[in-house]
Design a protein around this motif. Structure first.
Motif, PDB file in Angstrom:
ATOM      1  N   ASP A 184      43.495  35.289  30.644  1.00  0.00           N
ATOM      2  CA  ASP A 184      43.409  35.272  29.473  1.00  0.00           C
ATOM      3  C   ASP A 184      43.767  36.811  28.532  1.00  0.00           C
ATOM      4  O   ASP A 184      44.009  37.516  29.631  1.00  0.00           O
ATOM      5  CB  ASP A 184      41.775  35.402  29.844  1.00  0.00           C
ATOM      6  N   PRO A 185      43.617  36.820  27.238  1.00  0.00           N
ATOM      7  CA  PRO A 185      44.530  37.761  26.785  1.00  0.00           C
ATOM      8  C   PRO A 185      43.634  39.218  26.762  1.00  0.00           C
ATOM      9  O   PRO A 185      43.344  40.273  27.173  1.00  0.00           O
ATOM     10  CB  PRO A 185      44.275  37.737  25.680  1.00  0.00           C
ATOM     11  N   ASP A 186      41.961  38.793  27.257  1.00  0.00           N
ATOM     12  CA  ASP A 186      41.454  39.860  26.851  1.00  0.00           C
ATOM     13  C   ASP A 186      40.771  40.327  28.801  1.00  0.00           C
ATOM     14  O   ASP A 186      40.480  39.696  29.603  1.00  0.00           O
ATOM     15  CB  ASP A 186      40.050  39.571  26.691  1.00  0.00           C
ATOM     16  N   LYS A 187      41.453  41.089  28.356  1.00  0.00           N
ATOM     17  CA  LYS A 187      41.090  42.252  29.594  1.00  0.00           C
ATOM     18  C   LYS A 187      39.332  41.826  30.218  1.00  0.00           C
ATOM     19  O   LYS A 187      39.600  42.167  31.591  1.00  0.00           O
ATOM     20  CB  LYS A 187      41.254  43.226  30.229  1.00  0.00           C
ATOM     21  N   SER A 188      38.504  42.389  29.363  1.00  0.00           N
ATOM     22  CA  SER A 188      36.646  42.031  29.233  1.00  0.00           C
ATOM     23  C   SER A 188      36.877  40.877  30.435  1.00  0.00           C
ATOM     24  O   SER A 188      35.504  40.863  31.341  1.00  0.00           O
ATOM     25  CB  SER A 188      36.402  42.008  28.948  1.00  0.00           C
ATOM     26  N   ALA A 189      37.432  39.645  29.351  1.00  0.00           N
ATOM     27  CA  ALA A 189      36.716  38.702  29.756  1.00  0.00           C
ATOM     28  C   ALA A 189      37.963  37.967  31.772  1.00  0.00           C
ATOM     29  O   ALA A 189      36.754  37.124  31.927  1.00  0.00           O
ATOM     30  CB  ALA A 189      37.629  37.519  29.134  1.00  0.00           C
ATOM     31  N   CYS A 190      38.481  38.930  32.572  1.00  0.00           N
ATOM     32  CA  CYS A 190      39.483  38.770  32.925  1.00  0.00           C
ATOM     33  C   CYS A 190      38.310  39.702  34.421  1.00  0.00           C
ATOM     34  O   CYS A 190      38.042  38.468  35.061  1.00  0.00           O
ATOM     35  CB  CYS A 190      40.730  38.977  33.133  1.00  0.00           C
ATOM     36  N   GLU A 191      38.148  40.175  33.806  1.00  0.00           N
ATOM     37  CA  GLU A 191      37.509  41.260  34.572  1.00  0.00           C
ATOM     38  C   GLU A 191      36.015  40.468  35.174  1.00  0.00           C
ATOM     39  O   GLU A 191      35.053  40.075  35.975  1.00  0.00           O
ATOM     40  CB  GLU A 191      36.983  42.569  34.229  1.00  0.00           C
ATOM     41  N   LYS A 192      35.193  39.890  33.941  1.00  0.00           N
ATOM     42  CA  LYS A 192      33.933  38.755  34.717  1.00  0.00           C
ATOM     43  C   LYS A 192      34.444  37.906  35.183  1.00  0.00           C
ATOM     44  O   LYS A 192      33.923  37.404  36.146  1.00  0.00           O
ATOM     45  CB  LYS A 192      33.796  38.279  33.369  1.00  0.00           C
ATOM     46  N   ALA A 193      35.187  37.055  34.982  1.00  0.00           N
ATOM     47  CA  ALA A 193      35.621  35.745  36.012  1.00  0.00           C
ATOM     48  C   ALA A 193      36.086  35.821  37.308  1.00  0.00           C
ATOM     49  O   ALA A 193      36.190  35.646  38.339  1.00  0.00           O
ATOM     50  CB  ALA A 193      37.679  35.723  35.531  1.00  0.00           C
ATOM     51  N   ILE A 194      36.955  37.073  37.773  1.00  0.00           N
ATOM     52  CA  ILE A 194      36.904  37.795  38.920  1.00  0.00           C
ATOM     53  C   ILE A 194      35.884  37.965  40.053  1.00  0.00           C
ATOM     54  O   ILE A 194      35.455  37.787  40.960  1.00  0.00           O
ATOM     55  CB  ILE A 194      37.928  38.933  39.063  1.00  0.00           C
ATOM     56  N   GLU A 195      34.885  38.600  38.904  1.00  0.00           N
ATOM     57  CA  GLU A 195      33.953  39.236  39.719  1.00  0.00           C
ATOM     58  C   GLU A 195      32.661  37.562  40.276  1.00  0.00           C
ATOM     59  O   GLU A 195      32.061  37.585  40.847  1.00  0.00           O
ATOM     60  CB  GLU A 195      32.573  40.228  38.506  1.00  0.00           C
ATOM     61  N   ILE A 196      32.702  36.623  39.334  1.00  0.00           N
ATOM     62  CA  ILE A 196      32.480  35.673  39.108  1.00  0.00           C
ATOM     63  C   ILE A 196      32.963  34.714  40.258  1.00  0.00           C
ATOM     64  O   ILE A 196      32.367  34.283  41.999  1.00  0.00           O
ATOM     65  CB  ILE A 196      32.673  33.496  38.490  1.00  0.00           C
ATOM     66  N   ASP A 197      34.480  35.275  40.890  1.00  0.00           N
ATOM     67  CA  ASP A 197      35.545  33.936  41.956  1.00  0.00           C
ATOM     68  C   ASP A 197      36.633  35.072  42.266  1.00  0.00           C
ATOM     69  O   ASP A 197      37.798  35.758  41.695  1.00  0.00           O
ATOM     70  CB  ASP A 197      36.085  32.626  40.874  1.00  0.00           C
ATOM     71  N   THR A 198      36.388  36.097  43.287  1.00  0.00           N
ATOM     72  CA  THR A 198      37.365  36.541  44.316  1.00  0.00           C
ATOM     73  C   THR A 198      38.432  36.205  44.615  1.00  0.00           C
ATOM     74  O   THR A 198      39.785  36.769  44.265  1.00  0.00           O
ATOM     75  CB  THR A 198      36.243  38.108  44.763  1.00  0.00           C
ATOM     76  N   GLU A 199      38.497  34.716  44.920  1.00  0.00           N
ATOM     77  CA  GLU A 199      39.344  33.783  45.308  1.00  0.00           C
ATOM     78  C   GLU A 199      40.596  33.495  44.148  1.00  0.00           C
ATOM     79  O   GLU A 199      41.746  33.318  44.728  1.00  0.00           O
ATOM     80  CB  GLU A 199      39.688  33.317  45.825  1.00  0.00           C
ATOM     81  N   ALA A 200      40.256  33.728  42.878  1.00  0.00           N
ATOM     82  CA  ALA A 200      41.913  33.160  42.306  1.00  0.00           C
ATOM     83  C   ALA A 200      41.691  34.364  41.604  1.00  0.00           C
ATOM     84  O   ALA A 200      41.848  35.580  41.776  1.00  0.00           O
ATOM     85  CB  ALA A 200      40.560  33.090  40.458  1.00  0.00           C
ATOM     86  N   LYS A 201      43.376  34.281  40.894  1.00  0.00           N
ATOM     87  CA  LYS A 201      44.728  35.473  40.708  1.00  0.00           C
ATOM     88  C   LYS A 201      44.303  35.574  39.223  1.00  0.00           C
ATOM     89  O   LYS A 201      44.945  34.301  38.268  1.00  0.00           O
ATOM     90  CB  LYS A 201      45.084  35.902  40.985  1.00  0.00           C
ATOM     91  N   ILE A 202      44.214  36.858  38.055  1.00  0.00           N
ATOM     92  CA  ILE A 202      44.766  36.643  37.028  1.00  0.00           C
ATOM     93  C   ILE A 202      46.326  36.828  37.465  1.00  0.00           C
ATOM     94  O   ILE A 202      47.162  37.932  37.703  1.00  0.00           O
ATOM     95  CB  ILE A 202      44.066  37.834  35.926  1.00  0.00           C
ATOM     96  N   MET A 203      47.067  35.656  36.325  1.00  0.00           N
ATOM     97  CA  MET A 203      48.331  36.117  36.038  1.00  0.00           C
ATOM     98  C   MET A 203      48.933  36.703  35.105  1.00  0.00           C
ATOM     99  O   MET A 203      48.168  37.006  34.479  1.00  0.00           O
ATOM    100  CB  MET A 203      49.017  34.441  36.033  1.00  0.00           C
ATOM    101  N   ASP A 204      50.099  36.826  35.366  1.00  0.00           N
ATOM    102  CA  ASP A 204      50.697  37.499  34.437  1.00  0.00           C
ATOM    103  C   ASP A 204      51.057  37.341  33.159  1.00  0.00           C
ATOM    104  O   ASP A 204      51.308  37.801  31.929  1.00  0.00           O
ATOM    105  CB  ASP A 204      52.058  38.352  34.895  1.00  0.00           C
ATOM    106  N   SER A 205      51.038  36.225  32.657  1.00  0.00           N
ATOM    107  CA  SER A 205      51.083  34.878  31.378  1.00  0.00           C
ATOM    108  C   SER A 205      50.362  33.981  31.187  1.00  0.00           C
ATOM    109  O   SER A 205      50.502  33.344  33.282  1.00  0.00           O
ATOM    110  CB  SER A 205      52.291  35.010  31.579  1.00  0.00           C
ATOM    111  N   PRO A 206      49.660  33.116  30.587  1.00  0.00           N
ATOM    112  CA  PRO A 206      50.595  31.635  30.386  1.00  0.00           C
ATOM    113  C   PRO A 206      51.088  30.505  31.952  1.00  0.00           C
ATOM    114  O   PRO A 206      50.225  29.388  31.706  1.00  0.00           O
ATOM    115  CB  PRO A 206      49.663  30.948  29.393  1.00  0.00           C
ATOM    116  N   GLU A 207      52.149  31.386  31.279  1.00  0.00           N
ATOM    117  CA  GLU A 207      53.058  30.830  30.935  1.00  0.00           C
ATOM    118  C   GLU A 207      53.197  30.729  33.617  1.00  0.00           C
ATOM    119  O   GLU A 207      53.172  29.260  33.392  1.00  0.00           O
ATOM    120  CB  GLU A 207      54.364  30.826  30.807  1.00  0.00           C
TER     121      GLU A 207
END
Length: 320
Positions: free
Chosen positions: A34-57
């Motif tokens: 997600d381009p929004d850093k706050s949305a990414c942080e909230k997602a990782i709080e929900i699921d620590t197994e997931a990874k924020i990728m560097d790009s949508p591609e």
């Protein structure tokens, strides 16, 4: 078999899907963007197994299936990238805002031999499927039509506030976000609908979405769908559709509360689940896996989603 999933768009819907996909034995939603850093942080709080990728591609490249929960205007580019790479695609609705553009969009998607579906959340739900079973058994008698009532004290609702685009008429509004679900439901029950008339009221600020909607749609054989929707006033949220028959009628409230009447008070058909959203999303994900495997499933097709979009946009054009 485990399906590796990328989720593009980590607002309310994206995070909700992330949470429930992680609980499902057939999915691993490990790749997020997600381009929004706050949305990414909230997602990782929900699921620590997931990874924020560097790009949508990069997220798309890593996945077997891509779920797009981003706003309509940016969705098409990610969708085309997904199918070009041979990945399965699960889209949030609406497909878009411009009807002709969406028609060309789905024609492009269909050129690729990948699983495709749209997330109308009632598609695999118990209420719709039980109702269709009752219809096939002629329990309704003659089916007359559907009444849809949607009222909110304010829009967007409190839990939707971070999705600021929902308050603007360019992409948002309750007609696209909520009434679309009930029109999808209605077409599955009654058949194809045509808009007969509509009246839509918008606020003085020309950028904001609708506040009041009245509309009537009909099938070729005269079965009707009546819509009443409004925003304002101190009241609880109300999201309700009544399917009227000559022997029995059904009422579905809040997307999962299922009632029946034979002329008296509407009575519940079953006990309400402790976590209705979990039950609904589990059913949707069960059918998403069937869709991924190329097996028969209840998810909304691109054509069904396009049909709903044409009706919704036709209603919204009937402004005051």
């Amino acid at each position: 078999m485990i399906v590796k999933v990328a989720i593009i768009g980590l607002g309310i819907m994206g995070r909700r899907m992330l949470e429930h996909m992680r609980k499902h034995e057939k999915f691993e939603p490990n790749f997020l963007w997600d381009p929004d850093k706050s949305a990414c942080e909230k997602a990782i709080e929900i699921d620590t197994e997931a990874k924020i990728m560097d790009s949508p591609e990069e997220a798309i490249d890593a996945a077997d299936l891509v779920y797009l929960a981003c706003p309509p205007k940016v969705r098409e580019a990610y969708a085309i990238d997904t199918v070009q790479k041979g990945k399965a695609l699960f889209l949030e609705k609406p497909l878009g805002i411009d009807v002709e553009h969406s028609k060309k969009f789905i024609e492009r998607l269909k050129n690729f031999n990948v699983p495709l579906a749209v997330n109308f959340t009632q598609a695999a739900g118990l209420a719709l499927n039980d109702l269709l079973h009752a219809k096939s058994n002629e329990e309704f008698g003659e089916m007359i039509g559907v009444d849809i009532i949607v009222t909110y004290p304010k829009w967007p609702r409190e839990w939707q506030k971070e999705a600021d685009w929902l308050r603007f008429k360019s992409e948002g509004g309750m007609t696209r976000e909520v009434i679309s679900h009930f029109l999808f439901f209605s077409e599955r029950v009654l058949g194809l609908l045509e808009l007969k008339w509509a009246k839509v009221v918008y606020p003085k600020d020309d950028l904001l979405c609708e506040t009041d909607v009245l509309a009537r749609l009909e099938t070729k054989d005269g079965k009707c769908v009546n819509i009443l929707a409004s925003v304002g006033g101190v009241q609880p949220d109300r999201q309700e559709m009544t399917i009227r028959g000559t022997k029995t009628s059904r009422r579905v409230s809040e997307f999962y509360k299922d009632f029946e009447s034979d002329g008296g008070e509407f009575l519940p058909l079953r006990e309400e689940p402790k976590d209705p959203r979990a039950v609904s999303l589990k059913a949707q994900l069960d059918h998403l896996f069937l869709n991924y495997k190329g097996m028969p499933n209840q998810l909304a097709s691109l054509d069904e989603a396009y049909r709903v979009q044409t009706l919704i946009e036709a209603i919204l054009e009937k402004r005051n």
